[in-house]
Design an enzyme around this catalytic site. Structure first.
Site, short mmCIF file in Angstrom:
data_model
loop_
_atom_site.label_atom_id
_atom_site.label_comp_id
_atom_site.label_asym_id
_atom_site.label_seq_id
_atom_site.Cartn_x
_atom_site.Cartn_y
_atom_site.Cartn_z
N SER A 33 0.75 -1.24 -0.02
CA SER A 33 0.05 -0.02 0.10
C SER A 33 0.80 1.32 0.10
O SER A 33 1.66 1.66 0.79
CB SER A 33 -0.88 0.00 1.21
OG SER A 33 -1.81 -1.09 1.32
N HIS A 64 -5.15 -0.88 -5.49
CA HIS A 64 -3.84 -1.15 -6.24
C HIS A 64 -3.83 -0.74 -7.50
O HIS A 64 -4.75 -1.19 -8.23
CB HIS A 64 -3.06 -2.37 -5.70
CG HIS A 64 -2.93 -2.38 -4.07
ND1 HIS A 64 -1.67 -2.17 -3.64
CD2 HIS A 64 -3.83 -2.90 -3.16
CE1 HIS A 64 -1.73 -2.33 -2.23
NE2 HIS A 64 -3.01 -2.56 -2.07
N HIS A 86 -4.94 -9.87 -1.58
CA HIS A 86 -5.06 -10.17 -0.15
C HIS A 86 -6.18 -11.17 0.22
O HIS A 86 -7.05 -11.32 -0.46
CB HIS A 86 -5.49 -8.89 0.61
CG HIS A 86 -4.47 -7.84 0.60
ND1 HIS A 86 -4.51 -6.87 -0.52
CD2 HIS A 86 -3.32 -7.52 1.13
CE1 HIS A 86 -3.65 -5.97 -0.39
NE2 HIS A 86 -2.77 -6.14 0.29
N TYR A 88 -8.11 -10.99 2.69
CA TYR A 88 -9.23 -10.31 2.85
C TYR A 88 -10.06 -9.72 2.05
O TYR A 88 -11.33 -9.45 2.26
CB TYR A 88 -8.99 -9.12 3.88
CG TYR A 88 -8.11 -7.83 3.34
CD1 TYR A 88 -8.66 -7.22 2.52
CD2 TYR A 88 -6.88 -7.79 3.69
CE1 TYR A 88 -7.58 -5.89 1.99
CE2 TYR A 88 -5.97 -6.60 3.49
CZ TYR A 88 -6.41 -5.92 2.40
OH TYR A 88 -5.65 -4.93 1.73
N GLU A 89 -9.67 -10.07 0.75
CA GLU A 89 -10.43 -9.50 -0.57
C GLU A 89 -11.48 -10.69 -0.99
O GLU A 89 -12.08 -10.70 -1.85
CB GLU A 89 -9.70 -8.90 -1.73
CG GLU A 89 -8.94 -7.76 -1.38
CD GLU A 89 -7.91 -7.58 -2.55
OE1 GLU A 89 -8.23 -6.80 -3.50
OE2 GLU A 89 -6.77 -7.75 -2.36
N ALA A 116 2.57 -1.90 4.17
CA ALA A 116 2.21 -1.10 5.45
C ALA A 116 2.12 -1.81 6.81
O ALA A 116 1.39 -2.93 6.63
CB ALA A 116 1.41 -0.15 4.76
N MET A 213 -1.31 -7.59 6.88
CA MET A 213 -2.29 -8.39 6.47
C MET A 213 -1.91 -9.03 5.19
O MET A 213 -2.70 -9.31 4.43
CB MET A 213 -3.61 -7.75 6.43
CG MET A 213 -4.41 -6.93 7.56
SD MET A 213 -5.49 -5.96 7.02
CE MET A 213 -5.64 -4.87 8.44
N SER A 214 -0.52 -9.16 4.97
CA SER A 214 0.04 -9.59 3.79
C SER A 214 1.36 -10.28 3.85
O SER A 214 1.86 -10.43 5.08
CB SER A 214 0.20 -8.39 2.82
OG SER A 214 1.04 -7.47 3.13
N ASN A 237 1.55 3.44 11.42
CA ASN A 237 0.83 3.95 12.56
C ASN A 237 1.36 3.03 13.63
O ASN A 237 1.88 2.06 13.36
CB ASN A 237 -0.63 3.83 12.46
CG ASN A 237 -1.05 2.15 12.04
OD1 ASN A 237 -0.98 1.96 10.69
ND2 ASN A 237 -1.16 1.34 12.78
N HIS A 249 -7.16 3.69 7.28
CA HIS A 249 -6.47 3.54 6.09
C HIS A 249 -6.03 5.06 5.51
O HIS A 249 -4.94 4.98 5.04
CB HIS A 249 -7.24 2.96 4.96
CG HIS A 249 -6.40 2.30 3.71
ND1 HIS A 249 -5.53 1.63 4.16
CD2 HIS A 249 -6.45 2.68 2.59
CE1 HIS A 249 -4.62 1.22 2.83
NE2 HIS A 249 -5.31 1.98 2.03
N1 HPA Z 1 -2.71 -3.26 11.64
C1 HPA Z 1 -2.91 -4.29 10.47
N2 HPA Z 1 -2.46 -3.99 9.16
C2 HPA Z 1 -1.86 -2.50 9.10
C3 HPA Z 1 -1.82 -1.61 10.11
C4 HPA Z 1 -2.25 -2.03 11.42
O1 HPA Z 1 -2.07 -1.51 12.58
N3 HPA Z 1 -1.25 -0.56 9.57
C5 HPA Z 1 -0.96 -0.85 8.43
N4 HPA Z 1 -1.39 -1.90 8.09
#
Ligand code: HPA
Length: 274
Positions: A33, A64, A86, A88-89, A116, A213-214, A237, A249
């Protein structure tokens, strides 16, 4: 032919190889991302939308670019996957790792992954870049399930999944460029909900420094195929419960935008040293 297996990957590679002539990608790069800007550094390139790649046809990548860019970066021939799949998709894990099989079938012997991630380690700050030193597969599922063919390694070793020499090379590149790099363990959860604060405390107890998540499926596939792997997490973050504001996001994309130049310089420098 098994979907997402080696034979399917070789068929996909044979279909697209003529599009970029006789050059053979040495390094595969998967961009996470917000850091897709690296494709603009790739020269003499050919772009292939995922929709033109057998096996990736008809599947979309939310948010993407969804294309393969083959060309030159820092003197090396690279295959850059701008956009990943992903779970989750709703995609099978086997598909999330299929680009790695295709890259390997094209000739790539190394994989660079980026993502990310949320910082679980409380000494991290948003905007940090973390060299991934190891991973926790908290999906408890594997992209290798059901795709093994004769010749595949049945039980791949994951002792040095992230190549120690390549990690040292990333550190040296960071030092040379004046980019501070952290080290840490990346944990993958399936998402798409961000973690609860309790889950983040659990992750810290388990030894995670970052969560996302990847990445884990692609790296597992690359190791089964004997590819050397290096990876960077962009800490966008601090994970839930550490930072007091809700996760969003938008924040992820804002942070990646802030560090994208540093990230791109790091990858360019690293690929030059490979
Ligand atoms: N958790 C999971 N996936 C993420 C996060 C997070 O805090 N930040 C960016 N991708």
């Amino acid at each position: 032919m098994r979907p997402y297996g080696g034979e399917a990957a070789r068929a996909a590679a044979a279909t697209i190889q003529p599009l970029f002539g006789d050059i053979i990608p040495e390094v595969a790069i998967i961009l996470g991302s917000g850091v897709g800007g690296l494709i603009h550094d790739v020269s003499d390139h050919v772009e292939i939308p995922y929709g033109d790649i057998p096996g990736l046809t008809g599947v979309s990548v939310a948010g993407h670019a969804g294309k393969l860019v083959v060309g030159r970066l820092s003197g090396k021939v690279v295959a850059v996957f701008a956009g990943r799949f992903h779970t989750y998709e709703g995609h099978p894990l086997q598909l999330t790792a299929f680009p790695v099989r295709i890259a390997h079938a094209l000739g790539a012997h190394a994989l660079f992954v980026s993502n990310a991630a949320g910082g679980v380690n409380t000494s991290f700050a948003a905007g940090d870049l973390m060299i991934i030193e190891d991973q926790l597969n908290l999906t408890f599922a594997s992209p290798l399930t059901g795709t093994a063919e004769p010749g595949d390694v049945r039980f791949p070793d994951m002792s040095n999944a992230y190549d120690p020499e390549l990690r040292a090379c990333l550190h040296a590149t960071g030092d040379r460029l004046g980019v501070t790099l952290r080290d840490g363990v990346y944990a993958m959860l399936p998402g798409p909900a961000y973690e609860t604060p309790a889950e983040v405390r659990m992750l810290r107890t388990l030894g995670a420094d970052a969560v996302g998540m990847s990445t884990v499926p692609e790296v597992t596939m690359a190791r089964m195929l004997g590819m050397r792997v290096a990876g960077i997490s962009c800490i966008t973050n601090l994970a839930a419960g550490i930072q007091q504001t809700p996760l969003d996001h938008k924040e992820v994309l804002e942070t990646t935008a802030r560090v994208t130049e540093q990230f791109q310089a790091l990858v360019r420098g690293f690929v030059a040293e490979l």
